[in-house]
Scaffold this active site. Structure first.
Site, mmCIF file in Angstrom:
data_model
loop_
_atom_site.group_PDB
_atom_site.id
_atom_site.type_symbol
_atom_site.label_atom_id
_atom_site.label_comp_id
_atom_site.label_asym_id
_atom_site.label_seq_id
_atom_site.Cartn_x
_atom_site.Cartn_y
_atom_site.Cartn_z
ATOM 1 N N GLU A 55 -10.945 3.867 6.306
ATOM 2 C CA GLU A 55 -9.851 4.775 6.703
ATOM 3 C C GLU A 55 -10.489 5.907 7.503
ATOM 4 O O GLU A 55 -10.171 6.130 8.661
ATOM 5 C CB GLU A 55 -9.128 5.314 5.464
ATOM 6 C CG GLU A 55 -7.976 6.263 5.787
ATOM 7 C CD GLU A 55 -7.299 6.864 4.546
ATOM 8 O OE1 GLU A 55 -7.894 6.827 3.454
ATOM 9 O OE2 GLU A 55 -6.171 7.395 4.690
ATOM 10 N N HIS A 93 0.869 -1.193 0.000
ATOM 11 C CA HIS A 93 0.000 0.000 0.000
ATOM 12 C C HIS A 93 0.899 1.233 0.000
ATOM 13 O O HIS A 93 1.300 1.728 1.043
ATOM 14 C CB HIS A 93 -0.933 -0.027 1.226
ATOM 15 C CG HIS A 93 -1.903 1.117 1.276
ATOM 16 N ND1 HIS A 93 -3.042 1.068 2.072
ATOM 17 C CD2 HIS A 93 -1.937 2.329 0.680
ATOM 18 C CE1 HIS A 93 -3.719 2.200 1.948
ATOM 19 N NE2 HIS A 93 -3.047 2.990 1.109
HETATM 20 N N1 ADE Z 1 -4.500 8.910 -1.991
HETATM 21 C C1 ADE Z 1 -3.236 8.934 -1.552
HETATM 22 N N2 ADE Z 1 -3.182 8.586 -0.262
HETATM 23 C C2 ADE Z 1 -4.451 8.311 0.122
HETATM 24 C C3 ADE Z 1 -5.045 7.873 1.328
HETATM 25 N N3 ADE Z 1 -4.345 7.648 2.435
HETATM 26 N N4 ADE Z 1 -6.375 7.709 1.353
HETATM 27 C C4 ADE Z 1 -7.106 7.928 0.262
HETATM 28 N N5 ADE Z 1 -6.600 8.333 -0.890
HETATM 29 C C5 ADE Z 1 -5.265 8.512 -0.970
HETATM 30 ZN ZN ZN Z 2 -3.670 4.869 0.639
#
Ligand code: ADE
Ligand code: ZN
Length: 335
Positions: free
Chosen positions: A200, A17
């Site tokens: 997230e 990731h």
């Molecule tokens: N694009 C780059 N980093 C990201 C993240 N942590 N969450 C969502 N989109 C992203």
């Molecule tokens: Zn990401």
């Protein structure tokens, strides 16, 4: 050096990731701006670093899209990717799965092939020169509509041999996975593996949607899944990997203190958690820094560190033989 610090450095690692545009260090941002005749709204590298103060994901994304505006030529994408791979190679990362955001470049008039050729040439060169293996995952920007994602998928079809999967990133809240149901179905039918950022900032329901509506093979982040016991049970039963990004979670205020990071609870719940850097140039550290910051805050056992690193290879999109070879090599280093 503590025994765990030594272990973190020594273990072979897979990073699955990482947004390549998020590995753009301020000094490279300035040198590319200079060579491309672009004026940045900052006077110095120090100025840029001062701006890296985020309250949430959107704060960061605003700077991230501004930063990537310096990437214009194939050489820019090549240099960016090569710098990232050389950096993590020095941390004993052996395999990477690299996200890229073509829509962030197409919108600025940069061709799909300009971006893809730069990325894939750097990957091929680094594999040949250093033996580090990498794959590319093309992400759809979820703040844009599904029709835009469909057009981007159309462009990727001619390059299936160089793109292993598709993902979903950018502003999560208000943009649930179900918005991309059709394009993900088509991507799967075309043979791409599927991932999506979920949980997230978004609620557990977005993680359910990523699983049940999109049918993803991995969840990116997934932190908020812990709020839903039935979801945790499902993720554990499916051995669904979560690509967790500790420094990102701290810097984007998903947690207020690394001591509150949920990764140990994820392991305790039987979840396949992995450690990754997300956007290392913006969040203050690459792979080993993510491990060591976690270790210092949570007091991880050597078994937990080893499990997290091994999970990275388990969860990687490697074919059966390559995965077995990577796991055998991993196991031989910890004996
Ligand atoms: N694009 C780059 N980093 C990201 C993240 N942590 N969450 C969502 N989109 C992203
Ligand atoms: Zn990401």
């Amino acid at each position: 050096m503590t025994a765990n610090a030594e272990l973190i450095e020594r273990l072979p690692k897979a990073e699955i990731h990482i947004h390549i545009e998020g590995s753009l260090e301020p000094d490279m941002m300035f040198s590319m701006a200079r060579r491309n005749g672009i004026t940045l709204p900052f006077n110095s590298v120090e100025d840029v670093k001062k701006a890296y103060n985020f309250n949430n994901l959107q704060d960061f994304l605003d700077l991230y899209y501004q930063g990537m505006s310096v990437l214009r030529t194939e050489k820019d994408f090549y240099d960016l990717t090569r710098a990232y791979l050389e950096r993590v190679l020095a941390e004993n990362v052996r395999h990477t799965e690299i996200f890229f955001d073509p829509q962030g470049h197409l919108a600025r008039g940069i061709g799909f092939e300009t971006c893809l050729n730069g990325l894939s040439r750097a990957i091929e060169d680094c594999e040949r020169e250093y033996g580090i293996s990498s794959s590319l995952i093309m992400c759809f920007l979820r703040h844009l509509d599904e029709a835009d994602a469909e057009k981007t998928l159309d462009m990727a079809l001619a390059h299936k041999n160089r793109i292993i999967g598709v993902g979903l990133d950018s502003s999560e809240l208000g943009h649930p996975p179900e918005k991309f149901k059709r394009v993900f179905r088509r991507a799967r039918d075309e043979g791409f593996l599927l991932v999506a950022h979920a949980g997230e900032e978004g609620p557990p329901d977005y993680v359910w949607q990523a699983l049940d509506v999109l049918g993803v093979d991995r969840i990116d982040h997934g932190n908020r899944a812990l709020e839903d016991a039935a979801l945790v049970k499902r993720l554990a039963a499916d051995k669904m990997a979560l690509t967790v990004c500790p420094l990102s979670n701290l810097r984007l205020c998903g947690i207020s203190d690394m001591a509150d990071h949920p990764i140990q609870r994820m392991l305790d719940a039987g979840l396949m958690a992995t450690v990754n850097s997300d956007d290392p140039a913006y969040f203050g550290g690459y792979m080993n820094e993510n491990y060591s910051t976690l270790d210092k805050a949570l007091g991880l056992s050597s078994d937990e560190i080893t499990r997290l690193a091994r999970n990275g290879f388990e969860a990687a999109f490697l074919d059966v033989d390559a995965k077995q070879a990577a796991l055998e090599e991993f196991d031989s280093t910890i004996k």
